[in-house]
Each structure stands twice: as structure tokens, then as C-alpha cells.
Write an enzyme that holds these catalytic residues in place. Sequence first.
Site, PDB file in Angstrom:
ATOM      1  CD  GLU A  50      -2.966  -0.961   0.259  1.00 11.55           C
ATOM      2  OE1 GLU A  50      -3.158   0.142  -0.293  1.00 11.55           O
ATOM      3  OE2 GLU A  50      -3.597  -1.980  -0.039  1.00 11.55           O
TER       4      GLU A  50
ATOM      5  CB  CYS B 197      -2.146   6.700   1.627  1.00 14.87           C
ATOM      6  SG  CYS B 197      -3.524   5.825   2.376  1.00 14.87           S
TER       7      CYS B 197
HETATM    8  P1  NAD Z   1       8.483   4.751   4.619  1.00 20.97           P
HETATM    9  O1  NAD Z   1       8.397   3.973   3.368  1.00 20.97           O
HETATM   10  O2  NAD Z   1       9.644   5.641   4.842  1.00 20.97           O
HETATM   11  O3  NAD Z   1       8.454   3.765   5.902  1.00 20.97           O
HETATM   12  C1  NAD Z   1       7.448   2.789   6.070  1.00 20.97           C
HETATM   13  C2  NAD Z   1       7.945   1.664   6.976  1.00 20.97           C
HETATM   14  O4  NAD Z   1       9.025   0.965   6.321  1.00 20.97           O
HETATM   15  C3  NAD Z   1       8.527   2.137   8.314  1.00 20.97           C
HETATM   16  O5  NAD Z   1       8.131   1.229   9.322  1.00 20.97           O
HETATM   17  C4  NAD Z   1      10.029   2.080   8.079  1.00 20.97           C
HETATM   18  O6  NAD Z   1      10.785   1.962   9.260  1.00 20.97           O
HETATM   19  C5  NAD Z   1      10.134   0.831   7.206  1.00 20.97           C
HETATM   20  N1  NAD Z   1      11.373   0.720   6.392  1.00 20.97           N
HETATM   21  C6  NAD Z   1      12.200   1.719   5.985  1.00 20.97           C
HETATM   22  N2  NAD Z   1      13.192   1.202   5.231  1.00 20.97           N
HETATM   23  C7  NAD Z   1      12.989  -0.130   5.138  1.00 20.97           C
HETATM   24  C8  NAD Z   1      13.663  -1.209   4.472  1.00 20.97           C
HETATM   25  N3  NAD Z   1      14.756  -1.010   3.736  1.00 20.97           N
HETATM   26  N4  NAD Z   1      13.151  -2.467   4.587  1.00 20.97           N
HETATM   27  C9  NAD Z   1      12.021  -2.696   5.298  1.00 20.97           C
HETATM   28  N5  NAD Z   1      11.350  -1.711   5.961  1.00 20.97           N
HETATM   29  C10 NAD Z   1      11.829  -0.452   5.880  1.00 20.97           C
HETATM   30  O7  NAD Z   1       7.114   5.552   4.658  1.00 20.97           O
HETATM   31  P2  NAD Z   1       6.566   6.570   5.730  1.00 20.97           P
HETATM   32  O8  NAD Z   1       7.313   7.864   5.658  1.00 20.97           O
HETATM   33  O9  NAD Z   1       6.462   5.887   7.037  1.00 20.97           O
HETATM   34  O10 NAD Z   1       5.062   6.782   5.178  1.00 20.97           O
HETATM   35  C11 NAD Z   1       4.723   7.713   4.192  1.00 20.97           C
HETATM   36  C12 NAD Z   1       4.338   7.025   2.890  1.00 20.97           C
HETATM   37  O11 NAD Z   1       3.426   5.956   3.137  1.00 20.97           O
HETATM   38  C13 NAD Z   1       3.606   7.957   1.949  1.00 20.97           C
HETATM   39  O12 NAD Z   1       4.074   7.784   0.639  1.00 20.97           O
HETATM   40  C14 NAD Z   1       2.159   7.487   2.036  1.00 20.97           C
HETATM   41  O13 NAD Z   1       1.373   7.819   0.919  1.00 20.97           O
HETATM   42  C15 NAD Z   1       2.320   6.038   2.231  1.00 20.97           C
HETATM   43  N6  NAD Z   1       1.110   5.455   2.817  1.00 20.97           N
HETATM   44  C16 NAD Z   1       0.315   4.628   2.047  1.00 20.97           C
HETATM   45  C17 NAD Z   1      -0.855   4.102   2.564  1.00 20.97           C
HETATM   46  C18 NAD Z   1      -1.755   3.197   1.753  1.00 20.97           C
HETATM   47  O14 NAD Z   1      -2.573   2.491   2.358  1.00 20.97           O
HETATM   48  N7  NAD Z   1      -1.677   3.181   0.431  1.00 20.97           N
HETATM   49  C19 NAD Z   1      -1.226   4.398   3.873  1.00 20.97           C
HETATM   50  C20 NAD Z   1      -0.394   5.239   4.623  1.00 20.97           C
HETATM   51  C21 NAD Z   1       0.777   5.752   4.083  1.00 20.97           C
END
Ligand code: NAD
Length: 484
Positions: A249, A283
Site C-alpha cells: 500500500e 495516503c
Molecule cells: P516509509 O516507506 O519511509 O516507511 C514505512 C515503513 O518501512 C517504516 O516502518 C520504516 O521503518 C520501514 N522501512 C524503511 N526502510 C525499510 C527497508 N529497507 N526495509 C524494510 N522496511 C523499511 O514511509 P513513511 O514515511 O512511514 O510513510 C509515508 C508514505 O506511506 C507515503 O508515501 C504514504 O502515501 C504512504 N502510505 C500509504 C498508505 C496506503 O494504504 N496506500 C497508507 C499510509 C501511508
Amino acid sequence: MTSPDLFTLHLLIDNQDVAVKNYLEVRDPGRFAEVVGLVAQADASHVDQAVLAAHKAFGSWRRTSLAERSALLLKAADLIEAQAGSVLELMARESGMLVGTNKAEIGMAANIIRDNVELAADFLKPRQVEDDASWVSVEKRPIGVIAGIVSWNAPVILTMRKLAPALICGNTIVIKPSPTGAMGISTLLKHMAALFPPGVINVVHGGAEVGHALSTHALVRKISFTGGGEVAQAIMKDAARAIKDVQFELGGNDPAIILEDARIEDLMPKLVGGIFRRSGQFCFAVKRVYVPESIYDTFFEAMCREVDQFKVGHPLDPRATLGPMNNRHQWQFIKDLHERTRAAGADVIELGQQLDPASWDQGYYLRPAVVKRADPDLEVVTTEQFGPLIPVVAYRSEADVIRMANQTELGLGSSVWSADFDRALALARELEAGMTFINQSGTSRLGQKNIPFGGVKQSGIGRESSEVGLAEYVQYHGINYHKR
Ligand code: NAD
């Protein structure tokens, strides 16, 4: 290092609190001087322990009856509602989100659990067919240990969208919340986990390294991730090494298309809420607005009046209707985007009231802003901003606006606003998106249960919610008996 006076969150493995060497100090994004609590930071060995616990628990959890799993999950739904009061302020202080928003989030998360239980009753039934020669049974089996990696912006909802379908289908789970949104959700998870056999729900904390350790662990069979596109690419590479299934997502750049017959006064509070709720950090927030040239000026003035009602302050200030941004990265990105948008010649209008201007520099505060007559090619239009800044673009024809709306690699939500249902529906069907909302910027209760939540193109892979979301957590086993 821990402190007896501070809220301290350990890891949760096999229903035990696991203390570690390193704890992250989480500060209030609206009052930098205040430490909200300490969160244990796992290393690869803790991830291994958590996955092994989940793997061991899977052996017996997968054999429990659907009735037993359903009863436990329904208890868990009641429990998180009953416990909500104990985490609302904590969630506000760690994330910057308003207390009312957090309360609504927990209510919705409880409903997500109940919906999954209800839908699973039909979904998990095997399909059996027979003729003179043979008998066939198509059965749905759990996959194994699921890794649930989530972002900070609505952690309870995002976690339950993974945990509920995973568990009802007989899987076990290791959750990794985000470093800036871990305390509220993990407190609820700890209460929930105690209802289930040890190892069914496990929680590890940390950043990219912990997420990577989880994604690459040999016993994790599927990774369900909510976050940004770049991290999704890294996870996909990790998953490829062991041919693991993924469900993503990701971000959106959701267009809101206003038709000239829309009732401006009626729609404005809903539209503005759909843009600025959670300070734009969700999102499927509206990320760009398209308005017909013929009504642009009237519309824009009405929009500015509505946006100007926001009162920006600390989430525990009962007067606040907009909180600070969650983290420095996101705050700095939006501030820089203001500058780049202005440098490109656009009119960025900051609105709303600062509740406590003297402490403004003690948090990641931003006033809500609108970009007047934004050029369709501006960065603020073509990228996901994820903050309280919205471009309003003028358009001349329906064909024009459909082309602009679809001219993106993202395709999560979208919305059409019109007094004419047939016209709005016809336009909705032209949009390249996973979801289109008509005269709102989100799903109704019926939609939450029935719409497969997610996006097309680079907004994701797979869906959450509905029976389509359940299908993410089973694998098929076909059994064919030959009668002769
Ligand atoms: P992010 O991708 O930076 O982090 C998300 C998660 O991934 C965190 O728990 C982080 O610690 C982890 N992570 C980071 N690097 C990783 C790696 N190499 N391997 C595995 N895990 C890792 O995102 P964010 O800043 O937390 O969230 C913002 C983004 O999320 C925005 O783009 C938003 O649109 C999206 N989002 C999407 C939805 C949806 O349902 N489509 C919902 C909420 C947020």
C-alpha cells in the site's frame, strides 16, 4: 538505557516484554523539549527470535477452528475500543495527530477486525465440485509467518488491515511499526496479543535495518507493507531473493475533480477535510484539486475562507483543529516545496490561525496553504506532497481534466464532485485509480467493508479490506480424488 519515570516500550515476542540494549527517545513533534517515551530498538537477533516465535505458533494456530479465531478477534476488537482512552493522548504526543482523529482511528480499526471476521465465514469455505470421474476440493490455507511493516501516519488502522485478515486466515504475524508512530499501536498490540496464544502476534521496533532483517528472514513467507515507493522497491528486491510474496500500500497523488454544477458551499467542508485532515499526511488525502475555469474564482475564494478556519496548534490543545507535522523530514520537505513552488512563480497562500505563535519554533508546525492557479506541471501538482499544501488547477474541458488526472504513475484514490450522479459516475469510470469517491473524499462505512482498498500503477500491489484483502493471506490447495 531505560528510565523508571518514562513510558517505556519493549519488544513483544512470544507474549513476553523483551528488553534490549538500545532505546529510542521519542520527542513530541509539537513540543521538542518533551520526551514522550522510550522505544526498544531491535537488532537482527531479536527479529530472528520474533520470527521463530511466530513460526512455532503457526504450527498450532493454523489448526484452530475458524470459530475459535473469530471469537478471539472479536474480543480483540472490543478490547482495543475499551482501551482507546488509555492511548489517545500518547498517540497525539508521539505523532502530532489530534486526539479526536486518534479516537476515530481506533473505532475504525475495531470495525476492520469485525469486518474481516464476518467476511471470512464465507470466504474460507472450500469449493467442492464432483462429476462421475472425480471429486475436487479447492481449499484455502494460511501462508505462514507474515511480516507487517507500517508507516506512522495512521498506525492502528494500517496495522489492523494486515493483522486481522492474516490471523483470521490462520497465519501468525510479526509487526514492525514506524519509529515515529510506535507507542500507541504497540501498547494496543500488547493488550491484544495477551488474548491469543504466545507467538501469534509479535512486535519488533526499529528503522530500515530492522525492516530489512524481517523482509529477508527465511521463515517470513509474505511481506505486507504500507509506506513509500522507494522503500517498497528495497523490500521487493529483498523479497525476490527468496521468491516471497508481497502486498504493498503505497503513496497516492489523488485528484479531486470539481464539475461546474457542484454545490460549492455544501462540498467545501468535506473537500477541505479530505485535503488537510492529519495535516495532509494520509495516503488517500486529496493532493490536487481541478476546478473548471468558469467557476474558478468563486470556488477559490470559498476554499480560502474554509481553509482559513483552521487553528494550528498542539494536538492536546482542545482549540487545535490541525496539529504539527509528524517528523522533521516531512516538515522540511513541505517547507522546501513551498519555496520551490514560489520560486517557480506560483502564488502560495498561507492561511489559518497559529494558536500559540511564541512556541511555533518548538514543533513541526506549518500553516495550511493553497496554491492559486497552479500550473499543471508544477512539482506540487505532479508529486505526492503528504502535507498541508494543496494546488488548485484550472481546467477547460472534461477531456482535459481526465488527461491531467491520469497523467501520473500513481493511482490510489480520486474524487469527483457534482450534483449530477450520472455525469460524475461516467467521469469516475475514466479515472486510473484504485478508488473514486463521489461527493466525498473517502469511503462510507459500506465502502470500508466492501471496497478493496489500494491503488493501481505505482500506488501498490494487491489490496486490503473486503474479501480481496482476505485473499492476500491464503494460498490455495487443490485436492483431486479420481474415482476410477
Ligand atoms: P516509509 O516507506 O519511509 O516507511 C514505512 C515503513 O518501512 C517504516 O516502518 C520504516 O521503518 C520501514 N522501512 C524503511 N526502510 C525499510 C527497508 N529497507 N526495509 C524494510 N522496511 C523499511 O514511509 P513513511 O514515511 O512511514 O510513510 C509515508 C508514505 O506511506 C507515503 O508515501 C504514504 O502515501 C504512504 N502510505 C500509504 C498508505 C496506503 O494504504 N496506500 C497508507 C499510509 C501511508
